[in-house]
Design a protein around this motif. Structure first.
Motif, PDB file in Angstrom:
ATOM      1  N   ASN A  48       0.817  -1.218   0.000  1.00 59.90           N
ATOM      2  CA  ASN A  48       0.000   0.000   0.000  1.00 59.90           C
ATOM      3  C   ASN A  48       0.848   1.264   0.000  1.00 59.90           C
ATOM      4  OD1 ASN A  48      -3.082  -0.403   0.208  1.00 59.90           O
ATOM      5  ND2 ASN A  48      -2.217  -2.053   1.440  1.00 59.90           N
ATOM      6  N   PHE A  51       2.148   2.165  -3.307  1.00 56.53           N
ATOM      7  CA  PHE A  51       1.070   2.758  -4.096  1.00 56.53           C
ATOM      8  C   PHE A  51       0.526   4.060  -3.517  1.00 56.53           C
ATOM      9  CE2 PHE A  51       0.234  -0.582  -7.189  1.00 56.53           C
ATOM     10  CZ  PHE A  51      -0.243   0.202  -8.224  1.00 56.53           C
ATOM     11  N   ASN A  53      -1.133   4.765  -0.800  1.00 58.20           N
ATOM     12  CA  ASN A  53      -2.468   4.754  -0.202  1.00 58.20           C
ATOM     13  C   ASN A  53      -2.513   5.809   0.899  1.00 58.20           C
ATOM     14  OD1 ASN A  53      -4.773   4.244   1.283  1.00 58.20           O
ATOM     15  ND2 ASN A  53      -4.656   2.028   0.982  1.00 58.20           N
ATOM     16  N   THR A  75      -1.704   7.805  -6.615  1.00 60.36           N
ATOM     17  CA  THR A  75      -1.879   6.394  -6.922  1.00 60.36           C
ATOM     18  C   THR A  75      -2.048   6.139  -8.424  1.00 60.36           C
ATOM     19  OG1 THR A  75      -2.865   6.105  -4.759  1.00 60.36           O
ATOM     20  CG2 THR A  75      -3.317   4.393  -6.375  1.00 60.36           C
ATOM     21  N   ALA A  79       0.248   3.907 -11.069  1.00 64.25           N
ATOM     22  CA  ALA A  79      -0.309   2.854 -11.922  1.00 64.25           C
ATOM     23  C   ALA A  79       0.090   3.091 -13.369  1.00 64.25           C
ATOM     24  CB  ALA A  79      -1.828   2.814 -11.771  1.00 64.25           C
TER      25      ALA A  79
ATOM     26  N   TYR C 419      -8.732   2.058  -4.870  1.00 60.11           N
ATOM     27  CA  TYR C 419      -8.743   0.877  -5.743  1.00 60.11           C
ATOM     28  C   TYR C 419      -8.763   1.294  -7.213  1.00 60.11           C
ATOM     29  CZ  TYR C 419     -10.242  -3.675  -7.598  1.00 60.11           C
ATOM     30  OH  TYR C 419     -10.344  -4.854  -8.300  1.00 60.11           O
ATOM     31  N   SER C 422      -5.541   2.882  -8.333  1.00 60.29           N
ATOM     32  CA  SER C 422      -4.448   1.921  -8.506  1.00 60.29           C
ATOM     33  C   SER C 422      -4.508   1.277  -9.887  1.00 60.29           C
ATOM     34  CB  SER C 422      -4.514   0.844  -7.429  1.00 60.29           C
ATOM     35  OG  SER C 422      -5.450  -0.151  -7.803  1.00 60.29           O
TER      36      SER C 422
END
Lengths: 248, 348, 467
Positions: A48, A51, A53, A75, A79, C419, C422
Motif C-alpha cells: 500500500n 502505491f 495509499n 496512486t 499505476a 482501488y 491503482s
C-alpha cells in the motif's frame, strides 16, 4: 536499464503507528520476488505504501521506480508508470460493469482510446485461460463475487493492463486448490523477461509452480533475511520464530 | 383537564402522516403533591442528594410537562458519582404513592452501573412524569437501565437527556413495558471527541397500550458513535409510534450512526408507525438505519411447535428470545427475572 | 487525495436558451375569481369545469401552506401569471409550429426522438400545448392521446368521471391552485387489452418569466392494457421565481401496466410543487422512474394507491441537488388490498451546499394482508457544506406483512477511490465513475436516449468532463 523498483530505508506509519522501520528492497526486470512474514509484520503495508495509499504516511526513505522517485506521486500516476497491485480484498463498485472498467483503465494506462472489438476478444481469451465465468465481466465490478472470483478478477486485470511490476498482496489467501492453480497459471501467462513480480504471501501453495528468484523475510517492518526457495521450505518447517528471536 | 401535544419530532413532516407529535386528551396533570416516600436506594459509594436547581431540557416532552417537573416535583434527586459504583433506585408506586413527578440528575465522574425502576404495587392508576439527566465526564463509562413496570391503567412520561464528554461511554437500556400510555423522549448530546452512546430498548404493548417513543441523537464531536437498537412487540389493539433521529452535526467528522428498529406484530389489530430519520450536514460520516415489521416467521414457529410446544408458548419463546439480547445487559438477575415474568404475564 | 474534487454543475446550455417572452396573451398576475373565470372562458369550457375551478379557488383560499418541508416564502402568487398563451395554436405537424418555438424543441431533441423511439408526442409551451401527434396504428387500436383541452371538449364523460377524482382538490394548497388555473397537459386512454409497446412522451417547456405552468396529465390504462409514458420538463433561468404546479392522475385498471418516467430539469428559479398519484386495480402495476435535477425548490412525492388485490408498484428515483437547490422528494404508497407489493429504490446526491430530502410514507392498511414492501434509500454527500436528510414514515396496520426499510448516508469511500486509482484512473475520474455507478440503477430504467441525457445531466462522462 534493468532496475524496476528500488526501496531505500523506508519508514512508514499507519496513523500514529510505526509499521515499516527501515525497509530496503531491489527488484529488477525478469525477477520474481516473494515476501513472507508473520501477521502484522508490515507486508500489506509495504504494498500500500508503494502505491501511496493515503491511509499510510511515509516518514522517510525513498521509493524509486525505473530510477525515478515516486514517493509523492498519486496512486493513478504510479499505476500509469506500470505498477500494479492485486488487492487483498478487492473493492466492490456497484453500477460499473467489469468490462467497462477494464476498458477505461486500459485507456488510461496506454493513454489512448481502446479498440473495443479486439480488446474484448483479448479479455475473453484471458477469461477462458483463468477458467472464469464469462458472465462475470459483464456484472458490476466485484459486486457479489466469491472470494475466488474476486482474486481471479484481479489477475485478469493484471493480464489486461500489462504492468511492468505486479505486486500480488495475499492473492492466494482463502482460495481453494483450483483457484490457486488458475492464479498461478495467470502469473506464468503474464511473466516475461521484461517484467517482474512481487508476491506477498504466507502460503506456500502458490509458489510451487513458479520460478522464484528471491525470498525475503519481513519481520517487524524490516527485511531480516533474503534467500532462495530453500528459505521458503525452512519457514514451512520452522515458522518465523527463529527470525523473530533474532530481532529481540 | 388538558389536551397535551407532546413528543414533537425535531423535523416536521406532513400532518397526514400522523407522527409529528402525539396528542393526549383529558390528561390530568397533578400538582402540589406530598413527597413520594416509597423509594428504595442501594449504593456503596454515592449518597442521595437533594437537587435544588431546575433541569432545562433541549427536547423533552414539551413545556407543560417540563415545567411540571421543575415546579411540582415530589422527588428531586442528585447523584454525584465520584467512585466506581453499582446503584439501584426503585420508585415503588402504591396506594399512598400514586403520583410521582421527579427530577433526577446524575453526574458521572466515575464508572457506574445504574438501574432505575418504576413499578406499580397497586391496581389504581399511577401517574409518572420524570426527567433523568446524565452528564458523563471524560473517559467515564456508565451503564444505565430504566425499567417501566407500571400497571396498565397508568400514565407514564419520561424525558431522558444526556451529555457525553470526550471519550465517554454511555450504555443506555430502556425497558418499556408498563402503563396505558407511555411517552418517552430521549435526547443525547454526543459532544466530546470519540464519545459513544449505545441505546437499546425493549418495548411491549398489549391491549390498548400506547407507546410513543422519540429518540434523538446529535453527533457533534469527531469520531463519535451512536447505536440505537429498538426491539418491540405489539399485541391486541396496542399502538406504537417510534421516531428515531440521528443528526450528524457539522464537525462530527468520522462519526458513525446506526439505528435499527424491529417490531413484531402479534395481532391483526395492532398498529406500528416508525419514522427513522437521518439528518446530515457533514460528509465524512457513516449513517445507516433499518426498520422492519412483520409477523413471527412461520418457519421458526413450526420448528418450535414440532418439539411439542403449544402455539402461545412458542410465540412467547420467540418474543423473549428476541428481547433477551437487550434484557440480558441488565446486571441484576432478580430484575431480569421480574421483567421476563411480566412479559409472560402480558402475553398470556 | 485530501483535496476535494468538484463535480461540475449540470451543463444546462440547451435548457437555458431563452426565447423572447413573445406571447399571444398573458393574463394579469395573481389569482382571483375573475382570472379563473377568464381562463375558463377563453378555453370555451363547459359550465361543470368552471365550477370545479371556482370550487378549487375557494379551497385554495382556505388551505394553509404546508407546515413542513422547504421554505416557500419566496413564492408570491401576486407576482405570478397563471396563464400565458403562446403565439401558436395546436398543431399536428412540426412544420406548422412557429419557428422560435420549434427551434427550442429541436434543441431539446423532441422531434428527433419522436422519429426514432416514440409512438406519440405532445409538446407544451407555457400554458398551451403547441404540438400533439400519435402514430396511425395506435389510433386504429382506439388509443387516445391528445391535449387536455381537446379531451374536455371531445371526451367530456371520461374527463368528468376522472378529473380531480384521483387527486381531490382538498389534497393540499397547490393542488387546489392547480385545479383552479390548470391549462394544457395530456390525456391518454388505452383501451382494454391494448399494449402500447413504444412510449408516448409529453414535454413541458416554460419560457415566460414570472409565470406558472399548471398542466394536467390524465391517463387511463384500461383493463389488461399497457403503456410507457414519459414526461420531460425544462425552463430557462430567470431572476424571479417561476412556479410549476402540475397534476398527474393515473388510473391503472385491473391487470393493466403503466410505467411513468420523468426527467425533470427545471431551471433553478423554479418552485416545483407537483402532485402525482396513481390508483391501481387488481393485479395491475404502476412503475415510477424519476430523475429530479432542476428547480430551486421541489416538493414532489408520487403516490401509488394499491386498491386492487395483487396490485404492485415500484419506485425508482434519483435526486441531484447542487448549489442553492432544496429538493424535497420521495414516494408515498398506500396498500389497501391483500397480496399487494411495493419496492422503493431511492438515491440522492448532494453537493455545493445543495440539500436533498427523502420524504416518504408507506402505509399498509388493515385490509392489506399478505402484503410486502421493501425500501432502500441511499444518500451520497459530495462535500461537507451540503445537506442530506431522510424522513420516511412507515405505518403498518396489519400483522400479515413483510416490511423492511434500509437507508444509508455517507460519502464516497476512500477505499473505492484508492482501488480505482491503482488501476490508473485519476481521482476525479474515479469519483465520477463511482457516482455514475451509484446512479446506474436509475439510469438503466430509462429509455436509452434518456439515460444518455441523464448521464449528460450528471456530467458523469468518464473522459474527464469533471475537474
Amino acid at each position: 536499464m534493468n532496475k524496476l523498483l528500488e526501496i531505500k530505508d523506508l519508514y512508514a506509519n499507519a496513523g500514529e503507528k510505526e509499521i515499516l522501520k527501515g525497509l530496503n528492497l531491489n527488484i529488477n526486470k525478469g525477477e520474481i520476488h516473494v515476501i513472507m512474514g508473520p501477521n502484522g509484520a508490515g507486508k500489506s503495508t509495504l504494498a500500500n505504501v508503494i502505491f501511496n495509499n493515503p491511509v499510510y504516511t511515509k516518514k522517510s526513505g525513498v521509493v524509486e521506480f525505473e530510477g525515478e522517485n515516486i514517493n509523492d506521486l498519486t496512486t493513478d500516476k504510479i499505476a500509469k508508470k506500470g505498477v500494479f497491485m492485486s488487492f487483498q480484498s478487492p473493492e466492490e463498485i456497484p453500477g460499473i460493469s467489469g468490462m467497462n472498467f477494464l476498458k477505461t483503465a486500459k485507456g488510461k494506462i496506454i493513454d489512448k482510446p481502446v479498440k473495443i472489438f479486439e480488446f474484448k476478444k483479448q479479455v475473453m481469451e484471458y477469461v477462458e485461460e483463468l477458467n472464469m465465468n464469462s458472465k462475470l465481466v459483464d456484472r458490476n465490478l466485484n459486486v457479489g463475487f466469491s472470494g475466488g472470483e474476486k482474486k481471479k478478477n484481479e489477475i485478469l486485470q493484471m493480464l489486461v493492463l500489462e504492468p511492468k511490476l505486479a505486486i500480488l498482496d495475499e492473492t492466494d489467501s482463502g482460495l481453494d486448490v483450483d483457484a490457486i492453480k488458475a492464479v498461478s497459471k495467470g502469473i506464468n501467462l503474464y511473466k516475461t523477461e521484461e517484467n517482474a513480480i512481487l508476491i506477498i504471501t504466507h502460503n506456500m501453495k502458490l509458489l510451487e509452480n513458479l520460478k522464484i528468484d528471491y525470498v525475503h523475510v519481513l519481520v517487524d517492518g524490516k527485511i531480516v533475511k533474503t534467500g532462495n526457495m530453500d528459505l521458503v521450505h525452512e519457514i514451512e518447517k520452522n515458522g518465523f520464530k527463529e527470525f523473530k528471536r533474532k530481532e529481540d | 383537564m388538558e389536551k397535551l401535544v407532546v413528543n414533537e419530532t425535531p423535523v416536521r413532516t406532513s400532518r397526514n402522516f400522523l407522527i409529528n407529535n402525539i396528542k393526549l386528551e383529558g390528561v390530568e396533570i397533578p400538582n402540589k403533591l406530598r413527597t413520594f416516600d416509597s423509594i428504595q436506594y442501594f449504593s456503596e459509594n454515592t449518597k442521595l442528594e437533594k437537587l435544588d436547581k431546575k433541569v432545562c431540557l433541549v427536547y423533552g416532552n414539551g413545556k407543560i410537562l417540563e415545567d411540571n417537573c421543575n415546579e411540582n416535583s415530589n422527588s428531586s434527586i442528585k447523584l454525584n458519582i465520584n467512585k466506581k459504583d453499582d446503584i439501584k433506585l426503585k420508585y415503588n408506586f402504591d396506594d399512598n404513592n400514586l403520583e410521582l413527578i421527579n427530577r433526577l440528575e446524575i453526574n458521572a465522574n466515575s464508572d457506574a452501573n445504574i438501574v432505575i425502576e418504576y413499578k406499580s404495587f397497586t391496581d389504581q392508576k399511577c401517574f409518572h412524569n420524570g426527567i433523568i439527566k446524565i452528564n458523563v465526564a471524560p473517559n467515564v463509562k456508565v451503564k444505565i437501565a430504566v425499567v417501566n413496570l407500571l400497571n396498565n391503567v397508568s400514565l407514564n412520561f419520561d424525558s431522558f437527556e444526556n451529555e457525553l464528554s470526550e471519550n465517554a461511554d454511555l450504555e443506555y437500556t430502556i425497558i418499556d413495558i408498563g402503563a396505558k400510555e407511555s411517552i418517552s423522549n430521549y435526547y443525547s448530546n454526543i459532544l466530546g471527541k470519540e464519545a459513544e452512546n449505545n441505546l437499546e430498548t425493549v418495548y411491549l404493548a398489549t391491549d390498548n397500550q400506547i407507546k410513543d417513543i422519540n429518540y434523538i441523537a446529535e453527533l457533534r464531536g469527531e469520531k463519535t458513535k451512536i447505536n440505537i437498537d429498538v426491539q418491540g412487540a405489539l399485541k391486541n389493539h396496542s399502538k406504537k409510534n417510534f421516531k428515531g433521529t440521528i443528526d450528524f452535526k457539522k464537525g462530527c467528522k468520522k462519526a458513525v450512526g446506526d439505528e435499527n428498529e424491529y417490531c413484531m406484530l402479534l395481532s391483526d389489530d395492532s398498529r406500528s408507525i416508525a419514522l427513522p430519520m437521518l439528518l446530515c450536514t457533514e460528509d465524512d460520516v457513516e449513517g445507516n438505519h433499518s426498520t422492519a415489521s412483520g409477523k413471527i416467521a412461520k418457519d421458526s414457529l413450526f420448528y418450535i411447535m414440532s418439539r411439542g410446544i403449544e402455539y402461545k408458548e412458542a410465540i412467547k419463546l420467540i418474543v423473549k428470545a428476541r428481547f433477551n439480547k437487550i434484557i440480558d445487559k441488565i446486571g441484576y438477575d432478580d430484575l431480569k427475572e421480574e421483567i421476563f415474568k411480566e412479559i409472560d404475564r402480558r402475553l398470556d | 487525495m485530501s483535496e476535494k474534487t468538484k463535480v461540475d454543475d449540470i451543463n444546462r446550455n440547451i435548457y437555458d436558451i431563452k426565447n423572447k417572452d413573445d406571447y399571444d396573451f398573458k393574463i394579469q398576475n395573481g389569482i382571483n375569481a375573475d382570472i379563473v373565470t377568464e381562463i375558463s372562458k377563453m378555453k370555451n369550457e363547459p359550465e361543470w369545469m368552471l365550477k370545479i375551478r371556482l370550487d378549487a379557488l375557494d379551497m385554495y383560499n382556505k388551505l394553509e401552506l404546508p407546515t413542513w418541508g422547504p421554505d416557500l416564502s419566496e413564492l408570491n402568487m401576486d407576482e405570478i401569471a397563471t396563464y400565458v398563451r403562446p403565439k401558436s395554436k395546436l398543431n399536428s405537424s412540426w412544420d406548422d409550429v412557429p419557428d422560435d418555438i420549434k427551434e427550442t424543441f429541436d434543441k431539446l431533441g423532441i422531434p428527433e426522438a419522436e422519429k426514432k423511439s416514440l409512438s406519440g408526442v405532445g409538446a407544451q409551451y407555457d400554458s398551451e400545448v403547441v404540438y400533439h401527434s400519435i402514430k396511425e396504428e395506435l389510433i386504429k387500436q382506439g388509443v387516445i392521446y391528445t391535449d387536455m383541452d381537446t379531451a374536455v371538449r371531445e371526451y367530456p364523460e371520461i374527463v368528468k368521471e376522472h378529473f380531480m377524482k384521483c387527486v381531490p382538490i382538498s389534497d393540499h394548497k397547490f393542488v387546489a391552485l392547480h385545479a383552479a388555473v390548470w391549462s394544457g397537459g395530456s390525456f391518454v386512454y388505452v383501451p382494454k387489452g391494448v399494449k402500447v409497446d413504444i412510449p408516448l412522451q409529453s414535454y413541458f417547456r416554460l419560457n415566460s418569466p414570472e409565470s406558472g405552468q399548471f398542466e394536467h396529465t390524465l391517463i387511463i390504462v384500461d383493463e389488461g392494457a399497457s403503456l410507457h409514458f414519459i414526461e420531460g420538463c425544462s425552463a430557462p433561468k430567470y431572476n424571479k421565481v417561476n412556479l410549476h404546479a402540475g397534476c398527474v392522475e393515473l388510473y391503472v385498471k385491473d391487470n393493466a401496466y403503466l410505467r411513468y418516467s420523468t426527467i425533470e430539469n427545471w431551471s433553478k428559479n423554479m418552485m416545483n410543487l407537483n402532485t402525482k398519484k396513481a390508483l391501481v386495480g387488481k393485479n395491475a402495476q404502476i412503475d415510477w422512474v424519476t430523475g429530479s435535477f432542476g428547480s430551486k425548490v421541489s416538493m414532489l412525492y408520487p403516490m401509488s394507491i394499491l386498491n386492487g388485490e395483487g396490485a404492485k408498484t415500484e419506485y425508482t428515483g434519483i435526486t441531484f441537488a447542487g448549489k442553492s437547490q432544496n429538493l424535497d422528494t420521495g414516494f408515498k404508497v398506500i396498500h389497501n388490498a391483500p397480496n399487494t407489493s411495493s419496492v422503493v429504490n431511492s438515491k440522492s446526491i448532494s453537493k455545493d451546499g445543495g440539500s436533498c430530502t427523502y420524504r416518504a410514507l408507506v402505509r399498509i392498511g388493515e385490509k392489506a394482508s399478505n402484503s410486502k414492501c421493501s425500501v432502500s434509500c441511499e444518500s451520497l454527500m459530495l462535500d461537507g457544506i451540503s445537506r442530506s436528510d431522510t424522513i420516511p414514515v412507515n405505518d403498518i396496520r396489519n400483522d400479515d406483512v413483510e416490511f423492511s426499510h434500509e437507508a444509508k448516508i455517507g460519502k464516497i469511500s476512500d477505499k473505492e477511490i484508492f482501488y480505482l486509482m491503482s488501476r490508473g484512473l485519476s481521482e476525479e475520474d474515479a469519483k465520477a465513475m463511482i457516482v455514475r455507478g451509484f446512479a446506474y440503477p436509475i439510469s438503466k430504467e430509462l429509455p436509452v436516449e434518456y439515460a444518455v441525457e441523464m448521464n449528460n445531466l450528471i456530467n458523469l462522462e468518464l473522459e474527464g468532463s469533471i475537474g
